[in-house]
Design a protein around this motif. Sequence first.
Motif, PDB file in Angstrom:
ATOM      1  N   THR A  15       0.836  -1.202   0.000  1.00 33.56           N
ATOM      2  CA  THR A  15       0.000   0.000   0.000  1.00 33.56           C
ATOM      3  C   THR A  15       0.869   1.250   0.000  1.00 33.56           C
ATOM      4  N   VAL A  16       1.921   1.253   0.801  1.00 32.89           N
ATOM      5  CA  VAL A  16       2.837   2.398   0.829  1.00 32.89           C
ATOM      6  C   VAL A  16       3.498   2.563  -0.541  1.00 32.89           C
ATOM      7  N   GLN A  17       3.882   1.461  -1.156  1.00 28.94           N
ATOM      8  CA  GLN A  17       4.476   1.516  -2.495  1.00 28.94           C
ATOM      9  C   GLN A  17       3.493   2.160  -3.471  1.00 28.94           C
ATOM     10  N   HIS A  18       2.249   1.751  -3.425  1.00 28.97           N
ATOM     11  CA  HIS A  18       1.232   2.313  -4.315  1.00 28.97           C
ATOM     12  C   HIS A  18       1.088   3.825  -4.078  1.00 28.97           C
ATOM     13  N   GLU A  21       3.980   5.642  -5.604  1.00 25.99           N
ATOM     14  CA  GLU A  21       3.801   5.735  -7.055  1.00 25.99           C
ATOM     15  C   GLU A  21       2.830   6.860  -7.412  1.00 25.99           C
ATOM     16  N   ARG A  22       1.771   7.003  -6.606  1.00 29.07           N
ATOM     17  CA  ARG A  22       0.807   8.103  -6.827  1.00 29.07           C
ATOM     18  C   ARG A  22       1.496   9.457  -6.640  1.00 29.07           C
ATOM     19  N   CYS A  23       2.313   9.574  -5.600  1.00 34.77           N
ATOM     20  CA  CYS A  23       3.045  10.820  -5.377  1.00 34.77           C
ATOM     21  C   CYS A  23       3.937  11.149  -6.574  1.00 34.77           C
ATOM     22  N   LEU A  37       2.498  11.740   2.708  1.00 39.17           N
ATOM     23  CA  LEU A  37       1.967  10.491   3.263  1.00 39.17           C
ATOM     24  C   LEU A  37       1.830  10.569   4.779  1.00 39.17           C
ATOM     25  N   ALA A  38       2.711  11.310   5.414  1.00 37.70           N
ATOM     26  CA  ALA A  38       2.591  11.480   6.868  1.00 37.70           C
ATOM     27  C   ALA A  38       1.306  12.241   7.202  1.00 37.70           C
ATOM     28  N   LYS A  39       1.025  13.287   6.439  1.00 39.08           N
ATOM     29  CA  LYS A  39      -0.150  14.120   6.708  1.00 39.08           C
ATOM     30  C   LYS A  39      -1.456  13.459   6.277  1.00 39.08           C
ATOM     31  N   ARG A  40      -1.443  12.842   5.101  1.00 38.38           N
ATOM     32  CA  ARG A  40      -2.693  12.379   4.504  1.00 38.38           C
ATOM     33  C   ARG A  40      -3.018  10.911   4.740  1.00 38.38           C
ATOM     34  N   ALA A  41      -1.987  10.099   4.984  1.00 41.33           N
ATOM     35  CA  ALA A  41      -2.237   8.662   5.136  1.00 41.33           C
ATOM     36  C   ALA A  41      -1.680   8.119   6.452  1.00 41.33           C
TER      37      ALA A  41
END
Length: 80
Positions: A15-18, A21-23, A37-41
């Motif tokens: 999931t983190v890899q995905h 990739e989106r970023c 990712l820290a803020k949003r996920a």
Amino acid sequence: MALGDGSDPASYIHTVQHLIERCMTFGMSMEECMEALAKRADVQPVVTSTVWKELEKENKEFFDKYKQWMSEKRSAAGTS
């Protein structure tokens, strides 16, 4: 483990890899991705960094081209 509470570590890493990739589709650097990712996920920056670095090892040619593209993009933005 915020993303997949109760899920297995491999699923979490996938999931983190995905998300990384989106970023990258938005042209983010590793630092920008870690912050997003820290803020949003609710992904710890060390996790994002570790997964990113492993992806770099596995896909060196792609990341070399990505970094070159990022550099060119930022240079163009600075001169416009």
